[in-house]
Design a protein around this motif. Structure first.
Motif, mmCIF file in Angstrom:
data_model
loop_
_atom_site.group_PDB
_atom_site.id
_atom_site.type_symbol
_atom_site.label_atom_id
_atom_site.label_comp_id
_atom_site.label_asym_id
_atom_site.label_seq_id
_atom_site.Cartn_x
_atom_site.Cartn_y
_atom_site.Cartn_z
ATOM 1 N N TRP A 1 -48.789 12.329 -10.011
ATOM 2 C CA TRP A 1 -47.460 12.878 -9.744
ATOM 3 C C TRP A 1 -46.707 13.076 -11.056
ATOM 4 C CZ3 TRP A 1 -48.920 7.845 -8.849
ATOM 5 C CH2 TRP A 1 -48.195 6.832 -9.488
ATOM 6 N N ASP A 2 -45.703 13.949 -10.998
ATOM 7 C CA ASP A 2 -44.864 14.244 -12.160
ATOM 8 C C ASP A 2 -43.714 13.243 -12.171
ATOM 9 O OD1 ASP A 2 -43.231 15.221 -14.140
ATOM 10 O OD2 ASP A 2 -43.340 17.314 -13.498
ATOM 11 N N GLU A 3 -43.795 12.267 -13.069
ATOM 12 C CA GLU A 3 -42.788 11.202 -13.102
ATOM 13 C C GLU A 3 -41.443 11.709 -13.578
ATOM 14 O OE1 GLU A 3 -44.081 7.830 -15.351
ATOM 15 O OE2 GLU A 3 -44.117 6.547 -13.602
ATOM 16 N N SER A 4 -41.446 12.772 -14.380
ATOM 17 C CA SER A 4 -40.183 13.264 -14.959
ATOM 18 C C SER A 4 -39.272 13.885 -13.918
ATOM 19 C CB SER A 4 -40.480 14.284 -16.058
ATOM 20 O OG SER A 4 -41.104 15.442 -15.515
ATOM 21 N N SER A 5 -39.829 14.328 -12.795
ATOM 22 C CA SER A 5 -39.000 14.957 -11.765
ATOM 23 C C SER A 5 -39.163 14.265 -10.418
ATOM 24 C CB SER A 5 -39.381 16.437 -11.626
ATOM 25 O OG SER A 5 -40.748 16.572 -11.260
ATOM 26 N N ALA A 6 -39.478 12.973 -10.452
ATOM 27 C CA ALA A 6 -39.712 12.237 -9.212
ATOM 28 C C ALA A 6 -38.405 12.044 -8.441
ATOM 29 C CB ALA A 6 -40.336 10.885 -9.515
ATOM 30 N N SER A 7 -38.435 12.385 -7.164
ATOM 31 C CA SER A 7 -37.286 12.168 -6.288
ATOM 32 C C SER A 7 -37.211 10.693 -5.914
ATOM 33 C CB SER A 7 -37.437 13.007 -5.023
ATOM 34 O OG SER A 7 -38.557 12.540 -4.263
#
Length: 303
Positions: free
Chosen positions: A274-280
């Protein structure tokens, strides 16, 4: 003058109490302030909503009609406020999760079931997607998390090894090698192979071809399929042999023999990415569950 939420709340409370003093106390304002708020509301609506007496209040016909919609509006708004707060806290939300065959035939259903029990207000939108397409979908933010073969090496992507599977051979039940005590990958060198096609199975094929090369041969691919069921069916029909993940043991298929490959110690890593920089907040709740609770209660990736 526009109608504000304070006007609606004051009107609904006054309609419930039908008494200015009691309604003002519940609103924590003075009675003159409540009267002024009601007057402002009636001016905005353009008609009288409550008839006042010295001791009580009475809804007009217009007021009764207005009250029904006002109560619904307040209820919807309060729900919207709570929904926004809970979503920000990771209690509510929706996650788009992609998976490939080895994940869904392995431990992923158990994880999904456990998470839904622990966080029923977070909706999981699950979709099948091959490993290579998951990588693209993650970069384009079309999915929030992918369960794929191997890690996705990218500066934006966080990888977590969710599971490990072994390589196994799939043989028709009537195959001469189906009853041998020990089987090596090199024993399949002269066999026709059934493999997943390159559109859906590129990641698995790349790893398998390396193993075959190390064993001194390149598989002679006689038939290809797009799905696991297609592979199983073709092998069971005697079309050829295949090499698959040990998660196949979780499935039942007549006419199919599963044999461990004794010379292959390398395993298939099933990774969550997953993309941690844009995690909801919802994704953060899921990853915390995956990396802490799940690991603690399931002893980490299976050997």
């Amino acid at each position: 003058m526009s109608v504000a939420l304070r006007h609606i709340r004051a009107f609904v409370l006054l309609a419930e109490e039908l008494h200015f003093n009691r309604a003002a106390e519940r609103l924590h304002i003075s009675q003159p302030a409540l009267s002024r708020t009601l007057r402002e509301l009636e001016e905005s609506v353009g008609t009288k909503l409550i008839n006042r007496t010295t001791r009580s209040a009475e809804l007009t016909e217009a007021g009764r009609a207005f009250l029904l919609e006002a109560q619904l509006g307040v209820g919807h708004l309060e729900h919207a406020v709570n929904l926004a707060r809970y979503t920000a806290q990771g209690i509510y939300g929706e996650l788009r999760i992609a998976y490939m065959d080895f994940a869904i035939n392995g431990r992923l259903p158990e994880l999904i079931r456990a998470f839904r029990e622990a966080h029923p207000s977070i909706r999981l939108d699950l979709s099948f997607m091959p490993t290579t397409r998951q990588r693209t979908a993650l970069m384009e933010h079309r999915i929030d998390m992918g369960f794929l073969i191997g890690s996705f090496e990218n500066d934006r992507i966080h990888n977590y090894t969710f599971d490990y599977d072994s390589y196994v051979a799939l043989l028709p039940a009537s195959h001469p090698l189906a009853n041998v005590a020990s089987l090596r990958l090199s024993d399949l060198a002269n066999e026709p192979f059934v493999l997943g096609n390159s559109d859906y199975w590129a990641a698995h094929r790349e790893r398998l071809f390396v193993l075959c090369h190390e064993s001194g041969f390149f598989p002679r691919i006689l038939q290809e399929a797009s799905s696991s069921e297609g592979i199983f069916g073709l092998v069971a029909a005697g079309t050829g042999v295949s090499v698959y993940s040990s998660c196949v043991r979780n499935l039942q298929r007549r006419g199919l023999v599963i044999k461990p490959l004794d010379d292959i110690t390398r395993r298939i890593p099933i990774c969550a990415a997953w993309d941690e920089s844009s995690a909801s907040p919802g994704l953060q709740t899921f990853t915390e569950f995956l990396c802490t609770h799940w690991d603690r209660t399931h002893d980490g990736p299976r050997n």
